[in-house]
Write an enzyme that holds these catalytic residues in place. Structure first.
Site: not given
Lengths: 315, 315
Positions: B47, B123, B172
């Site tokens: 990330e 995300k 993540c």
């Protein structure tokens, strides 16, 4: 301030087709007494604890109902309920439920230390098949003998004597389905209890899964789902070799970090004890897994809008 | 018949605030070349791979956009794309995305061996806060710097040269959310790729979580979600100490049984290689996790009907 509760996992070894109900009940009472003697207030028994794992057999239709309980408690299991109440210990137990309407479910109840039934659950994720697979020595006929659970995943409060934890129940295969855990997580669950009968290997030789791998699957599903829902979990096996067919052990007590704090070492009747602090759930529930702050349900529609797989479109 | 693919996890060590973009890009090209030299066809980077984990800092508003990419590729990162195309290697990389409309996302792309962008993800599960927490030496300001991802979880096909696996991307914190994995599972995902920057400890001392526990959390979430969706997973850290604040390592490649087949041992730039058989997903997808046969979506309504916790009613 901690909310401490001493709990027990009462793993059971094998129960054979020919074992008498009284023999099995006596074993369960012995496990209960061993747990109570160590101070446990809640004892978790396996799935279908009162009998062998009968869905492995294609039974004569007239024979099926003798594996079922037509009330809970009833005269066949009353000894366990009476002993638990006398010891002021509660328990989770899995059993085959036959309703007054003649419906069959793979069920579990949690009973409080005063004998009150605090929660009732019917297994949602039935594995196996309706029809027997031909030319195979053993079956998995849960879809034949049971209806799908119709009660959903309804959390409930444990006894005041246990610090009234928010509790949830699962049965066996349910523990591999993150949707089931999340349903309870969304009700603030602090203590998940579940029993299982899981084949140790494929007797038909159809897969590469051996017993260590299957035990790993069972354990890791419990660990990660406990972590991702910030809850304690007690997951209890019926283990050993039943009429020639092996079941994994690996009963475990898992903390809200997903860490195994106790795990069975045998395939026999075995009691695991742990002191659990229900407030250990708070860290996860208020930070990493603060659902209100972090979940994005509008992106989760496939979970309810479809059952099976829909592949992405080919470009 | 196996569908074999050699993959690489390209863990990166720390990137400091003052590191030049070129310095970081040179490290990434070196990792790419090391992976390609070992025959990897797909390389997974972390990330926000091109910069330090800047959301830990309360930045001057004028300074924010220099951590972002206003196109992908662009002149700052072109060297990686060009080298990958020359080597016929594809890659996943996380980056801070600034759109033409001025919106900011924490994003990732998967690039094919011919340089084509095969998939683009933003995300969904942003951790942290919008406002800085006062009197704390370090922040987690992802909710300040990024909008929530608006693309959902859209699976896509990897390159023909990779046997066209169904792929999904996470970033993540997403990897801790079983809903995100299940969205891809319901699209038949065979290979999940994801990068992360995860704090090794709470620099404010507010929790009991140390680095081994945090690495365990990261690993077990990847293992169990891979197992429960019968998919391979490659999960890659930016690790080490960035300007005094530690990040966990533990990058791993996990098989559809949830077994770790390779895991990083350092907190530095490190390449993991594995040969994965995409058809190893079939066992889970056709048996234990045959969703069409076993899922019961009408019991999963809370997952989409509520965001936070609703406690059960008191009796």
């Amino acid at each position: 301030m901690p909310r401490l509760l001493r709990v027990a996992a009462a793993q059971m070894g094998a129960t054979q087709l020919q074992d008498s109900r009284q023999h099995t009940l006596d074993r369960m009472v012995t496990l209960l007494e061993r747990a109570a003697a160590q101070g446990a207030k809640l004892v978790v028994f396996p799935e279908l604890a009162f009998t062998t794992f009968f869905p492995r057999w294609l039974l004569d239709p007239d024979e099926v109902d003798r594996y079922f309980e037509n009330a809970m408690p009833n005269s066949q299991v009353a000894g366990l309920f009476e002993r638990a109440k006398a010891l002021k210990v509660g328990f989770y137990v899995g059993y085959a439920e036959l309703t007054a309407e003649g419906h069959h479910y793979n069920s579990a109840i949690t009973v409080g230390p005063d004998g009150t039934i605090l929660g009732h659950y019917r297994k949602v994720h039935l594995p196996g098949t309706v029809e027997p697979r031909i030319d195979e020595p053993v079956q998995q006929l849960e879809k034949r003998y049971f209806k799908y659970g119709d009660l959903g995943f309804q959390a409930f409060y444990g006894a005041e004597d246990w610090h009234a934890p928010v509790m949830g129940m699962l049965i066996c295969n349910d523990r591999r389905w993150p949707e089931a855990w999340r349903e309870y997580g969304l009700q603030g669950v602090e203590l998940m209890v579940m029993g299982y009968n899981s084949a140790a290997y494929d007797p038909n030789g159809g897969t590469a899964e051996d017993e260590p791998l299957r035990t790993f699957h069972s354990t890791i599903a419990t660990q990660a789902n406990a972590y991702m829902n910030a809850t304690w979990a007690i997951s209890v096996a019926k283990a050993g070799v039943e009429d020639g067919f092996g079941l994994i052990g690996g009963s475990c007590i898992v903390d809200p970090n997903g860490v195994v704090v106790a795990q069975a070492e045998s395939h026999d009747d075995e009691v695991l004890i742990a002191d659990i602090d229900l407030n250990a759930c708070l860290q996860g529930k208020t930070k990493m897994f603060n659902f209100e702050m972090h979940r994005q349900p509008h992106h989760y529609r496939r979970i309810v809008d479809q059952t099976g797989v829909t592949l992405p479109p080919k470009l």
